[in-house]
Structures are given as structure tokens and as C-alpha cells.
Design a protein around this motif. Structure first.
Motif, PDB file in Angstrom:
ATOM      1  N   VAL A 167       0.823  -1.216   0.000  1.00  0.00           N
ATOM      2  CA  VAL A 167       0.000   0.000   0.000  1.00  0.00           C
ATOM      3  C   VAL A 167       0.854   1.261   0.000  1.00  0.00           C
ATOM      4  N   THR A 168       1.953   1.225   0.761  1.00  0.00           N
ATOM      5  CA  THR A 168       2.742   2.459   0.940  1.00  0.00           C
ATOM      6  C   THR A 168       3.905   2.583  -0.047  1.00  0.00           C
ATOM      7  N   SER A 169       4.361   1.457  -0.593  1.00  0.00           N
ATOM      8  CA  SER A 169       5.578   1.408  -1.428  1.00  0.00           C
ATOM      9  C   SER A 169       6.820   1.835  -0.649  1.00  0.00           C
ATOM     10  N   GLN A 170       6.751   1.772   0.702  1.00  0.00           N
ATOM     11  CA  GLN A 170       7.879   2.123   1.555  1.00  0.00           C
ATOM     12  C   GLN A 170       8.468   0.855   2.164  1.00  0.00           C
ATOM     13  N   PRO A 171       9.658   0.427   1.744  1.00  0.00           N
ATOM     14  CA  PRO A 171      10.263  -0.778   2.326  1.00  0.00           C
ATOM     15  C   PRO A 171      10.896  -0.469   3.680  1.00  0.00           C
ATOM     16  N   VAL A 172      10.421  -1.107   4.738  1.00  0.00           N
ATOM     17  CA  VAL A 172      10.968  -0.871   6.067  1.00  0.00           C
ATOM     18  C   VAL A 172      11.120  -2.203   6.805  1.00  0.00           C
ATOM     19  N   ALA A 173      11.959  -2.179   7.824  1.00  0.00           N
ATOM     20  CA  ALA A 173      12.030  -3.268   8.791  1.00  0.00           C
ATOM     21  C   ALA A 173      11.344  -2.789  10.066  1.00  0.00           C
ATOM     22  N   GLU A 174      10.991  -3.730  10.936  1.00  0.00           N
ATOM     23  CA  GLU A 174      10.201  -3.366  12.127  1.00  0.00           C
ATOM     24  C   GLU A 174      10.540  -4.329  13.250  1.00  0.00           C
TER      25      GLU A 174
END
Length: 476
Positions: A167-174
Motif C-alpha cells: 500500500v505504501t511502497s515504503q520498504p521498512v524493517a520493524e
């Protein structure tokens, strides 16, 4: 007037669900679907990633268009220990591997010869050596077995973060995903472990984003606050952390009975790892010491055995109430058993404990029991002997403040024999059966509360039933 809501996409291994919660976190709408699996390149079963993607995007589109609800925020929670590999164009690379996929012996030996031994690495990463359940080893395997695919990988995203990425096209780790028996995270250094850096795997692991952060995204012409996604076990703990300030242990029961203590800050020891202890990280990045017991699975297998022997339906146990007289009789009968802790009421767990495999009930002759009720009480006694030890592993005497409560959610919270025996096993702690409607999804909603909900978090998120410890009659 439309009701303001948050949408949660909850991806389990079996059921894929989407929920809407209002500002009081009442569940106002839900939909569930089961998606058939496919197979990977080796013929092993795995999630059908393409089908999952299509389902998730369609689910988000559908809830936004509902006429009675104003979707203001969106978050995701999924099972853990699973990577989706993404290329530079945002397209998936390879399969979404099953965390139960067998791990090659030679590759395991190669890994631990270079970066082990396994017990030392497990202590540093708070991760029992679990092969493919250590998602870091999935990434290591891809690099060493499928160099052609690995060369295409721009980002390795744990499944919750991949769902958000759609949905965001933002690749992140969490943190709740990275900190869940992945063998990626050094709990002492609060950074990726040295082996990850030596393998240069950190280059595709994305930047860590706060678990309670959001991105504003236009979806279907509507601006939503979209969270980064959470690992399901950590998400299910959030309603309890939001509701209670006093220290507690949560026993989440299902196939596994997982005892979680968010107030135990002691590092894991090698001995604890032998008994299936591990650490999770909360959405605030704090360690949660946890122990696992395969009790739900054994209960399922043994109730089938009981049903066949006594010629009753497999669900017959649901009609068996707690009988203190049967418990007392069984404890007197088996008081001298060395292998089981049948006489464990009020007892401190032994200093040396055997690894958890199966309870003593597996070896019992059902012909020794006069009826189903007596045999079932013995099964629960034998399971509780192990549960006592498993839960006590995460309650050291020097926890941050004394543990005042034990909460039980999931299947065993509805079992009066289990609950009464647990209250007897921990007489100095208040034992409560807890009921939270869709706790995992609710936790994902609460994680981003401040970004979408102007109202305070309600005080009545959790329904509780108290189980007092039985009074011990004085010896004559």
C-alpha cells in the motif's frame, strides 16, 4: 453519518481476515477467507503469494468503499518467520517460503561452523536454533543455494512489512518482526548480529521504522494513515500492555501455549533456550521473555485417543467440569511418581528439568481409568505439570516488580479444569481467564491509536474471569 473506523488486515496461516474497529475498538465489521496453498520450486507447500496479494488489495479496496464506514487508518498483522523478497522494481522474487520447510543438513553445518556454535549464537540472538523458523537462515539459504535469485533482491521484507509495502511502497524493517526468533538481531548490541553483517545481508534488510509509525497514503482517492505492520504474537500482547500497568504474565494458548513476561529483563541463558525459551520484542522495542509448550497439540491428540477408547465424540471433553475430588484422588494415586510432577500443588519447579517433549499421559494405560472424566482430569494434571515449569521459567524472583497476575487467553481459557489447576499451581498470583475479541487485530489497531483516534483507549478492552486458588486444608 459514516462511522470512523480503522481497518486491520490479519493474515494467519489458515485464515485471512479483514476487520473494522470503531473509535471504542468495538469490532463492527469482519470478513474471513481461506486461500489454498501452492508449492515452491522444490515441491514443498507454501503460501500462494500472488493470491495473497490479490486478496489483500481487494480487501482494502472493498472496505474503503463500504457505505456505512469512514476508514481513516489501516494496519497489518501476520504470522512471522516469513520473508518476501522484492526486486528494485517492487516485484516479488521467488516464493514466500514456508517456515516449516526442511533445512538442508549440509547448509546448517556450514552456517554454524562459520558463525556458531549454535548455543552461543542462540543466546546472542535470543533465538532457539529452529532452522527455517529462524527467518535469518531463510535469507542465508537463498544467498547460498539460489545466487541467481539473491542477486535480484533489493529488499527482504518480513511478511507484515511486505503487506504494508503493498500500500505504501515504503520498504521498512520493524522490531516485532526482526525480534522474533529470527537469529538476525543481537539483543545485547541492539543491532543486526555480526554474522548478518559479515554475510552482507543487512544491505537488503531495510531501515528500521518505529512500530507505531504511519505513512499517509492516498488509496482509492482517500487519504489513510497506514502502519508498518506487526508480528502477530507481539501484536496480541498490546491490548494487555494498554490495559494493565501492574506486572503480569500472559499465557496465550492454542496449538502452542506461549507464556510471555514483558516485565522480565534478564538475558536468556543457554539452559533456558534448551527448554524452548526465547525473546520477543514489543512494539516499543522492549524484550519479552517467553517460553513455549506444545500443550495444545498434545491435548488435541490425546482427546482423540480418549474418545476412541471410551467411545465418545472427540469434543466430549468440553462437557467435563472441574472435579476437585477426582484431582485429589489422582494426586494420592500418583504421589510417588518420579517422572511426573503430579503432586505439584504449590510446588517450586525443580532446579533441573527435562526438555519438554510429551507429558506423562502419553505413556499412561487408559485401561487404568474407570471412566472418561477421570482419565481427562489426569491428562490435564499431566499437561499442567509441564505448564507450571514452562511458565515459571519466565517468572524469576528478581523480575521488575513481583508478578501479580497471570492472564490466559485462547482455547484453554475456556477450560475450567486447566484454569483451576493453574490457579492451584500459582497460589500467590491472581489467575484470570481473559477474553479479547480478535486480540491480534486489536493490537495492530492500538499500536497506531494516536495517529487516527482522538478518543482515549477504553478501559474495558478485556473481559476477565477470576479463578481463585483452592484453599489448602491444614494437615491433621
Amino acid at each position: 453519518m459514516k462511522t470512523p473506523v480503522i481497518a486491520i488486515v490479519d493474515v494467519g496461516k489458515t485464515n485471512k481476515k479483514v476487520f473494522l474497529f470503531d473509535r471504542q475498538y468495538q469490532l463492527v465489521w469482519e470478513r474471513s477467507e481461506q486461500l489454498t496453498e501452492t508449492v515452491d520450486d522444490d515441491g514443498d507447500p507454501c503460501e500462494d503469494l500472488e493470491r495473497l496479494i490479490n486478496w489483500a488489495l481487494e480487501a482494502v479496496k472493498d472496505v474503503i468503499s463500504l457505505p456505512d464506514y469512514d476508514v481513516q487508518a489501516l494496519n497489518f498483522t501476520t504470522y512471522g518467520a516469513s520473508f518476501v523478497y522484492v526486486d528494485k522494481d517492487g516485484k516479488p522474487v521467488g516464493c514466500l517460503a514456508n517456515y516449516l520447510k526442511p533445512f538442508p543438513d549440509d547448509l546448517r553445518e556450514q552456517f554454524y561452523n562459520q558463525y556458531g556454535p549454535s548455543d552461543r549464537l542462540s543466546v546472542g540472538t535470543a533465538s532457539p536454533a529452529l532452522d527455517s523458523l529462524n527467518s535469518g537462515l531463510q535469507l542465508y539459504r537463498l544467498k547460498h543455494e539460489r545466487a541467481d535469485l539473491f542477486a535480484q533482491v533489493a529488499y527482504a521484507l518480513h511478511l507484515p512489512q511486505y503487506m504494508s509495502y503493498l500500500v505504501t511502497s515504503q520498504p521498512v524493517a520493524e522490531m516485532t518482526s526482526i525480534g522474533c526468533h529470527t537469529m538476525l538481531w543481537d539483543f545485547q548490541q541492539a543491532d543486526y548480529h555480526d554474522w548478518v553483517k559479515q554475510e552482507q545481508l543487512d544491505s537488503c534488510l531495510s531501515v528500521l521504522a518505529p512500530s507505531d509509525s504511519v505513512t499517509s497514503v492516498s488509496v482509492g482517492g482517500k487519504t489513510l494513515k497506514v502502519g508498518v505492520g506487526l508480528h502477530d504474537s507481539s501484536s496480541a500482547l498490546i491490548p494487555y500492555l494498554a490495559s494493565f500497568r501492574e506486572s503480569f504474565v500472559l499465557i496465550s494458548t492454542g496449538t502452542w501455549c506461549i507464556s510471555m513476561n514483558p516485565f522480565n529483563t534478564d538475558p536468556l541463558t543457554a539452559e533456558e533456550l534448551q527448554y524452548d525459551c526465547l525473546c520477543y520484542l514489543t512494539y516499543k522495542g522492549k524484550p519479552v521473555k517467553a517460553s513455549r509448550l506444545f500443550a495444545g497439540n498434545e491435548h488435541e491428540q490425546q482427546t482423540k485417543r480418549l474418545a476412541a477408547h471410551f467411545n465418545v465424540p472427540e469434543s466430549y471433553y468440553k462437557h467435563v467440569g472441574y472435579n476437585a475430588d477426582i484431582i485429589s484422588q489422582l494426586q494420592r494415586t500418583h504421589a510417588n511418581e518420579a517422572e511426573t510432577d503430579s503432586d505439584w500443588l504449590g510446588m517450586t519447579p525443580p532446579a533441573t528439568i527435562p526438555p519438554f517433549t510429551q507429558s506423562a499421559f502419553v505413556r499412561r494405560d487408559l485401561a487404568d481409568f474407570p471412566d472418561y472424566e477421570t482419565a481427562y482430569h489426569q491428562l490435564m494434571l499431566d499437561l499442567m505439570a509441564q505448564q507450571l515449569i514452562s511458565t515459571a521459567l519466565v517468572i524469576p524472583s528478581h523480575s521488575v516488580g513481583p508478578i501479580s497476575r497471570i492472564f490466559v487467553d485462547g482455547g484453554f481459557s475456556h477450560n475450567p479444569i486447566y484454569m483451576n489447576l493453574l490457579a492451584a499451581a500459582f497460589p500467590d498470583v491472581d489467575v484470570w481467564a481473559a477474553s479479547v475479541a480478535q486480540a491480534t487485530a486489536l493490537g495492530a489497531a492500538l499500536a497506531i491509536h494516536e495517529h487516527w483516534n482522538p478518543d482515549p483507549v477504553p478501559a474495558d478492552l478485556i473481559n476477565l474471569t477470576y479463578y481463585p486458588a483452592p484453599e489448602v486444608e491444614p494437615e491433621s
